[in-house]
Design an enzyme around this catalytic site. Structure first.
Site, PDB file in Angstrom:
ATOM      1  N   HIS A   1     -15.139   1.202  -4.087  1.00 31.30           N
ATOM      2  CA  HIS A   1     -14.080   1.340  -3.465  1.00 31.30           C
ATOM      3  C   HIS A   1     -14.120   0.020  -2.643  1.00 31.30           C
ATOM      4  O   HIS A   1     -12.601  -0.505  -2.762  1.00 31.30           O
ATOM      5  CB  HIS A   1     -14.444   2.258  -2.763  1.00 31.30           C
TER       6      HIS A   1
ATOM      7  N   SER B   1      -6.618   0.785  -4.481  1.00 32.98           N
ATOM      8  CA  SER B   1      -6.813   2.728  -4.223  1.00 32.98           C
ATOM      9  C   SER B   1      -5.375   3.003  -4.198  1.00 32.98           C
ATOM     10  O   SER B   1      -4.336   2.510  -5.485  1.00 32.98           O
ATOM     11  CB  SER B   1      -6.985   2.474  -3.025  1.00 32.98           C
TER      12      SER B   1
ATOM     13  N   ASP C   1     -17.765   3.233  -7.780  1.00 34.18           N
ATOM     14  CA  ASP C   1     -16.470   3.774  -6.767  1.00 34.18           C
ATOM     15  C   ASP C   1     -16.742   4.834  -6.973  1.00 34.18           C
ATOM     16  O   ASP C   1     -15.814   5.539  -8.068  1.00 34.18           O
ATOM     17  CB  ASP C   1     -15.669   2.690  -7.575  1.00 34.18           C
TER      18      ASP C   1
ATOM     19  N   TYR D   1       0.724  -1.457   0.384  1.00 30.48           N
ATOM     20  CA  TYR D   1      -0.292   0.217  -0.440  1.00 30.48           C
ATOM     21  C   TYR D   1       0.717   1.153   0.077  1.00 30.48           C
ATOM     22  O   TYR D   1       1.063   2.105  -1.134  1.00 30.48           O
ATOM     23  CB  TYR D   1      -1.026   0.092   1.415  1.00 30.48           C
TER      24      TYR D   1
END
Length: 726
Positions: free
Chosen positions: A688, A561, A649, A480
């Site tokens: 999302h 993301s 999203d 991430y």
């Protein structure tokens, strides 16, 4: 490495996509082509045709994936285990969330005592046939009489607020719309609730791309129309500000924490509700306690006018301070629990009248300490294995707490602690077991490796016990690296199947940009230092290869993301060391992300290409959309690529993925050496990720791992036995 010699699969034929070569944007005198700008309109017939054509290609490919059905069947079987949330007491009743296994949404139950039998209190599954209406946030009044809850449709960030009488379980007629990123805090007189909304002039169903600006704070009196709600705060000159309002433990104050982005900093205002002579009738006469964005101040509790806050003010690893409202000057602030030199103080809450439950992060593993709330003295340590505190319930007025522990191999253990006793100890209240897979045959380790600049990076590695490090193991590398978010150990059935039945290794590096080592670690991976994040992730792959866990032919990388940005940027920079890339709901157009929905809040991590030439210059260097190019070595092709996005999203709008796949298919897909597929999977009635129904979670995971297995050329294994639990 992906080379022509490695691949004998058929080339994928991609649908033709209109490329407008005459479309440019100008940034500080620099013209940047944007040939697929038309895909930014989600409602055009052309965009809808594009979505249909891309899904047709991807679905045809998925049907040919040899392990897709087997993976989905096994995932469905193993996912069917009971999932419990921590019990919490409101009024005289206990409540808890429970999912029997394959229910699309977890159900809220209530019972009169801990050992009593639970009954259904609220079942979101009855709101839609396909499970796409989800219960998001909820709040009971202090006495447990009323229940406020927010519903989300199709995964959108837009919510509606509803109300229920707890005893009769009747839904009240009040309904609040146009709610997004909202507070949900009752006043203690049960008269109403603070919440946030936007004034919407166009559609707000989650498929729009318009910016979310000018959020306002309202108070809703129960039993009235939304049109009668009281405007309590607005900031007309600051359209990006978002306000979280919280009523204090004693009900006297409302605390307003105001942010303008995702940085852990906020302004801090408060209002003494007892000073309002005629209830709440208009803009609150709030007092500005902190009126800058220099640090984070998060309300923990208060004793009269002495407030406790969690803060990173002069403390990048966070500390607890007290502020006396009668002496608010910064020089009079008192440190209650000082910053630790290494461990990060993640969160704290007040329990049992005068105690603090404090959760630290120590080398990416949670530890729990109990402190005296007035003196800051340490009272107890609650032991934990290597893992994460994934749930908690407890209040200042209550003398019992529950907390849930999870790890890579532990689906959930709920602990109960009776704080009325002198000796503070926890005991297991409920433990979840998984049938059909033996986690005792697996192991978790943590290693530290050097990044490009010499920084030591921690990484969790999960695999079956007794493997030989001979480079033969397929590896899923997940990352991430942003927004102060820490990747702590959590349980995932789909990942365990990859390990258990595909012989895989799971590797999760805790790269910079996250919050694993406090604000310094976060700041080491933002704005002009974002390349550190990619370097850290690439170095993780190199470590795994150099230490013979795997080879480049067997590495799949995955992120969602900001993590979707990560894996696509790394694919562009080092296509030679990854075999397969799965980017979920990724931020991929780094020059325009701030123009859509809530994207403007991310400039605190990314910067903004239109506002600053300096920031444009570093964004253009790594923006995934703008750095797609063939490898210098003609024998190296792009890894197999699967982008995953969804039509609702409205956090990271799907146009990022649309424009990226169109560009990569144009630039790379037609090259003679490119046989690895370049695909996009576009889900409908999903957002999302939050509130996604179980059926969609299983389908999505099965498709993802089917693509990974197909491109890493993996075979199904029935499992193994090691007698490791004896």
């Amino acid at each position: 490495m992906s080379t022509v010699a490695d691949d004998d699969q058929a080339r994928t034929n991609y649908p033709p996509v209109n490329r407008q070569e005459n479309i440019f944007d100008t940034y500080h005198g620099n013209k940047v082509a944007d040939p697929y700008q038309w895909l930014e309109d989600p409602d055009s017939e052309e965009t809808r045709a594009f979505v249909d054509a891309q899904n047709e290609v991807t679905n045809a490919y998925l049907k040919k994936c040899k392990l897709r059905q087997q993976y989905q069947s096994r995932l469905t079987e193993l996912y069917d285990y009971p999932k419990y949330g921590c019990p919490f007491k409101r009024g005289k009743k206990y409540f808890y969330f429970y999912n029997s296994g394959l229910q699309n949404q977890s159900v809220l139950y209530s019972k009169d005592s801990l050992d009593g039998e639970g009954t259904i209190f609220f079942d979101p599954n009855k709101l839609s046939d396909d499970g796409t209406i989800a219960l998001a946030r909820s709040a009971f009044t202090m006495d447990g009489r009323y229940f406020a809850y927010t519903l989300s449709k199709s995964g959108s960030d837009w919510k509606t607020i509803h109300f229920m009488d707890v005893d009769s379980r009747k839904t009240l007629p009040d309904e609040l719309k146009d709610v997004k990123f909202s507070s949900l805090s009752w006043t203690h007189d049960n008269k109403g609730i603070f919440y946030n909304r936007y004034h919407v002039n166009s559609k707000s169903d989650g498929t729009e791309t318009s910016q979310n600006l000018h959020q306002k704070l309202y108070y809703h009196y129960l039993g009235t129309q939304q049109s009668e709600d009281i405007l309590c705060a607005e900031f007309l000159d600051e359209p990006k500000w978002i306000c979280e309002a919280t009523v204090s433990d004693d009900g006297r104050y409302v605390i307003m924490e105001i942010c303008e982005g995702c940085d852990p900093v906020n302004r801090l205002y408060y209002c003494d509700l007892e000073q309002l002579t005629n209830n709440i009738t208009g803009i609150l006469p709030y007092i500005k306690l902190v009126d800058n964005f220099d640090a984070k101040f998060e309300y923990v509790t208060n004793f009269g006018n002495v407030f406790t806050f969690l803060t990173n003010f002069n403390a990048p690893n966070y500390k607890l301070i007290t502020i006396d409202l009668s002496k608010p000057d910064m020089n009079d602030w008192v440190t209650l629990i000082p910053e630790h030199s290494k461990d990060v103080l993640e969160w704290a809450t007040c329990i049992a009248e005068n105690k603090l439950f404090v959760c630290y992060l120590q080398d990416v593993k949670n530890i729990i300490l109990i402190f005296d709330a007035t003196t800051g003295d340490s009272l107890a340590t609650l032991s934990l294995d290597v893992g994460t505190v994934a749930g908690f319930s407890g209040r200042k007025t209550q003398f019992e707490i529950f907390y849930q522990f999870k790890s890579f191999l532990t689906p959930g253990i709920i602990y109960h602690c009776d704080l009325s006793k002198d000796n503070i100890q926890s005991e297991i209240f409920m433990k979840t077991d998984i049938k059909g897979i033996d986690t005792c045959e697996l192991q978790t380790s943590q290693v530290f490796y050097k990044s490009k600049d010499g920084t030591s990076i921690p990484m969790f590695i999960v695999h079956k016990k007794g493997i030989k490090l001979n480079g033969s193991h397929p590896t899923l590398l997940y990352g991430y690296g942003g927004f102060n978010i820490s990747l702590t150990p959590l349980f995932s059935i789909s990942r365990l199947i990859f390990i258990y039945h595909l012989g895989g290794i799971l590797a999760i590096p805790n790269i910079r940009g996250g919050g694993e080592y406090g604000e310094k670690w976060h700041k080491g991976g933002v704005k002009d230092k974002k390349q550190n994040v990619f370097d850290d992730f690439i170095a993780a792959a190199e470590f795994l290869i150099e230490n013979s866990y795997t080879t480049s032919k067997l590495i799949a990388i995955n992120g969602g993301s900001n993590g979707g940005l990560l894996v696509c940027a790394c694919m562009n920079q080092r296509p030679d060391i990854f075999r397969c890339v799965v980017s979920q709901v990724g931020v991929l157009d780094m020059l325009k992300f701030h123009k859509f929905t809530i994207g403007h809040a991310w400039t605190t991590d990314f910067g903004c290409a239109t506002d600053s030439e300096e920031e444009f210059n570093y964004l253009i260097k790594y923006s995934p959309l703008h750095n797609i190019k063939a490898a210098a070595n003609p024998d190296v092709q792009y890894p197999a690529l699967l982008l995953m996005t969804a039509d609702h999203d409205d956090r990271v709008v799907p146009l990022h993925s649309y424009k990226f796949i169109a560009t990569v298919q144009h630039e790379i897909g037609s090259l003679p050496n490119q046989v690895n597929p370049l695909l996009i999977r576009i889900e409908t009635k999903a957002g999302h990720g939050a509130g996604k129904p179980t059926a969609k979670i299983i389908e999505e995971a099965a498709d993802m791992y089917a693509v990974i297995a197909e491109n890493l050329n993996l075979s199904w294994q029935d499992g193994f036995s090691s007698n490791s639990c004896l």
